[in-house]
Every structure is written in structure tokens, then in C-alpha cells.
Design a protein around this motif. Structure first.
Motif, PDB file in Angstrom:
ATOM      1  N   PRO A  69       0.821  -1.217   0.000  1.00 21.54           N
ATOM      2  CA  PRO A  69       0.000   0.000   0.000  1.00 21.54           C
ATOM      3  C   PRO A  69       0.853   1.265   0.000  1.00 21.54           C
ATOM      4  O   PRO A  69       1.922   1.309   0.596  1.00 21.54           O
ATOM      5  CB  PRO A  69      -0.801  -0.113   1.298  1.00 21.54           C
ATOM      6  CG  PRO A  69       0.047  -0.943   2.193  1.00 21.54           C
ATOM      7  CD  PRO A  69       0.786  -1.898   1.289  1.00 21.54           C
ATOM      8  N   ILE A  70       0.364   2.268  -0.695  1.00 25.55           N
ATOM      9  CA  ILE A  70       0.960   3.600  -0.646  1.00 25.55           C
ATOM     10  C   ILE A  70       0.035   4.424   0.231  1.00 25.55           C
ATOM     11  O   ILE A  70      -1.077   4.763  -0.157  1.00 25.55           O
ATOM     12  CB  ILE A  70       1.088   4.218  -2.040  1.00 25.55           C
ATOM     13  CG1 ILE A  70       2.048   3.401  -2.886  1.00 25.55           C
ATOM     14  CG2 ILE A  70       1.567   5.656  -1.939  1.00 25.55           C
ATOM     15  CD1 ILE A  70       2.181   3.902  -4.294  1.00 25.55           C
ATOM     16  N   ASP A  71       0.473   4.726   1.443  1.00 22.55           N
ATOM     17  CA  ASP A  71      -0.302   5.507   2.388  1.00 22.55           C
ATOM     18  C   ASP A  71       0.235   6.935   2.409  1.00 22.55           C
ATOM     19  O   ASP A  71       1.445   7.149   2.406  1.00 22.55           O
ATOM     20  CB  ASP A  71      -0.208   4.912   3.799  1.00 22.55           C
ATOM     21  CG  ASP A  71      -0.789   3.511   3.879  1.00 22.55           C
ATOM     22  OD1 ASP A  71      -1.755   3.246   3.147  1.00 22.55           O
ATOM     23  OD2 ASP A  71      -0.282   2.699   4.672  1.00 22.55           O
ATOM     24  N   ILE A  72      -0.667   7.891   2.435  1.00 22.47           N
ATOM     25  CA  ILE A  72      -0.289   9.295   2.544  1.00 22.47           C
ATOM     26  C   ILE A  72      -0.610   9.722   3.972  1.00 22.47           C
ATOM     27  O   ILE A  72      -1.777   9.797   4.358  1.00 22.47           O
ATOM     28  CB  ILE A  72      -1.056  10.182   1.530  1.00 22.47           C
ATOM     29  CG1 ILE A  72      -0.867   9.664   0.113  1.00 22.47           C
ATOM     30  CG2 ILE A  72      -0.640  11.629   1.660  1.00 22.47           C
ATOM     31  CD1 ILE A  72       0.560   9.711  -0.383  1.00 22.47           C
ATOM     32  N   LEU A  73       0.419   9.964   4.748  1.00 23.90           N
ATOM     33  CA  LEU A  73       0.258  10.302   6.150  1.00 23.90           C
ATOM     34  C   LEU A  73       0.742  11.715   6.418  1.00 23.90           C
ATOM     35  O   LEU A  73       1.675  12.190   5.786  1.00 23.90           O
ATOM     36  CB  LEU A  73       1.047   9.321   7.028  1.00 23.90           C
ATOM     37  CG  LEU A  73       0.716   7.850   6.857  1.00 23.90           C
ATOM     38  CD1 LEU A  73       1.663   7.006   7.672  1.00 23.90           C
ATOM     39  CD2 LEU A  73      -0.720   7.582   7.257  1.00 23.90           C
ATOM     40  N   PHE A  74       0.122  12.348   7.389  1.00 25.43           N
ATOM     41  CA  PHE A  74       0.548  13.677   7.819  1.00 25.43           C
ATOM     42  C   PHE A  74       1.321  13.539   9.119  1.00 25.43           C
ATOM     43  O   PHE A  74       0.837  12.982  10.092  1.00 25.43           O
ATOM     44  CB  PHE A  74      -0.649  14.604   8.028  1.00 25.43           C
ATOM     45  CG  PHE A  74      -0.268  15.935   8.590  1.00 25.43           C
ATOM     46  CD1 PHE A  74       0.370  16.865   7.797  1.00 25.43           C
ATOM     47  CD2 PHE A  74      -0.523  16.256   9.910  1.00 25.43           C
ATOM     48  CE1 PHE A  74       0.732  18.102   8.299  1.00 25.43           C
ATOM     49  CE2 PHE A  74      -0.158  17.488  10.427  1.00 25.43           C
ATOM     50  CZ  PHE A  74       0.462  18.408   9.622  1.00 25.43           C
TER      51      PHE A  74
END
Length: 141
Positions: A69-74
């Protein structure tokens, strides 16, 4: 904003070392959810895929439901700065311990050398006394 995402994705793909991977779009953090849609992320990934695969002339990745998975996290900057400063403090602490151990081992080595010299002198004295005693006993017989 897109530069941050591209930068994160490029870092992700450089860790693959141009080996083939299967990927999927993972979670998008709530912070970015209203700024970036899944379709926009897919478009960015398609552009990256096209650019990288034309440069390398090989298939680097494809979409798959069971891929990585490619997760976009802040992650807030302050948290990153705190993490980095903690790691630097830990590194400095380990460096101080290393210097302390280096000094300790140097001192211990000097002590071992001093004791070794002392034991050598004592061994030589005992050997001389044994020789004297043997000579005395040989003379008497």
C-alpha cells in the motif's frame, strides 16, 4: 502540495531499487483527504510510473489488490523535529558512553601491562631462588 507527494513517492520508489513491485493505493490521512483524492493520487502515480519506466526501460511496478500500500500520512514538523532531536541526543549519549568505555579499556590495558610486568619480575625471582636451591641441593649430594 504536489511536490510533497511526489517527493514522498520518489523516496518510496527509490527504496525499491528499480525492482518490480506490486502496489495499491492505501489510506489517505484526514489532513490530506480534502486536498487529494484517490483519483488524483492515481494520476500522480501513473505519471511517476511512466517517467521512471521510460528512464529505466523496464516495468517497475503495477497496481494489484494485494500489493504494497501507498499511504499518505501527515506528520507535523514539530513531531519530526522532536524525533530527530531525540535520536541526536541518543546518538550523543552513545558517543559519550563509547568514549567512557574507550578510556576505561585504556586504563585497564595499562593496569594489565603493569601487572604483567610485576608477575614477570616475580616469576624471574622465584626461578632464581629455585636455581639457587637446586644448586645447593646438587652440591650437597
Amino acid at each position: 502540495m504536489k511536490n510533497k507527494f511526489l517527493y514522498l513517492l520518489i523516496i518510496f520508489f527509490t527504496n525499491c531499487f528499480a525492482s518490480y513491485e506490486q502496489i495499491k493505493i492505501g489510506k489517505i490521512d484526514n489532513f490530506y483527504y480534502d486536498k487529494l483524492s484517490i483519483q488524483q493520487l492515481k494520476t500522480i502515480i501513473d505519471e511517476i510510473e511512466h517517467t521512471l519506466e521510460t528512464q529505466v526501460n523496464t516495468n517497475i511496478f503495477d497496481y494489484s489488490p494485494n500489493g504494497k500500500p501507498i499511504d499518505i500520512l501527515f506528520v507535523p514538523d514539530s513531531k519530526l523535529e522532536n524525533d530527530i532531536s531525540k535520536k541526536i541526543d541518543k546518538l550523543n549519549s552513545k558517543k559519550e558512553k563509547l568514549e567512557s568505555l574507550k578510556d576505561f579499556f585504556s586504563t585497564q590495558k595499562n593496569e594489565i601491562n603493569r601487572l604483567e610486568d610485576s608477575y614477570t619480575i616475580q616469576t624471574n625471582l622465584v626461578n632464581k631462588k629455585v636455581d639457587i636451591l637446586n644448586n645447593y641441593l646438587n652440591f650437597r649430594t
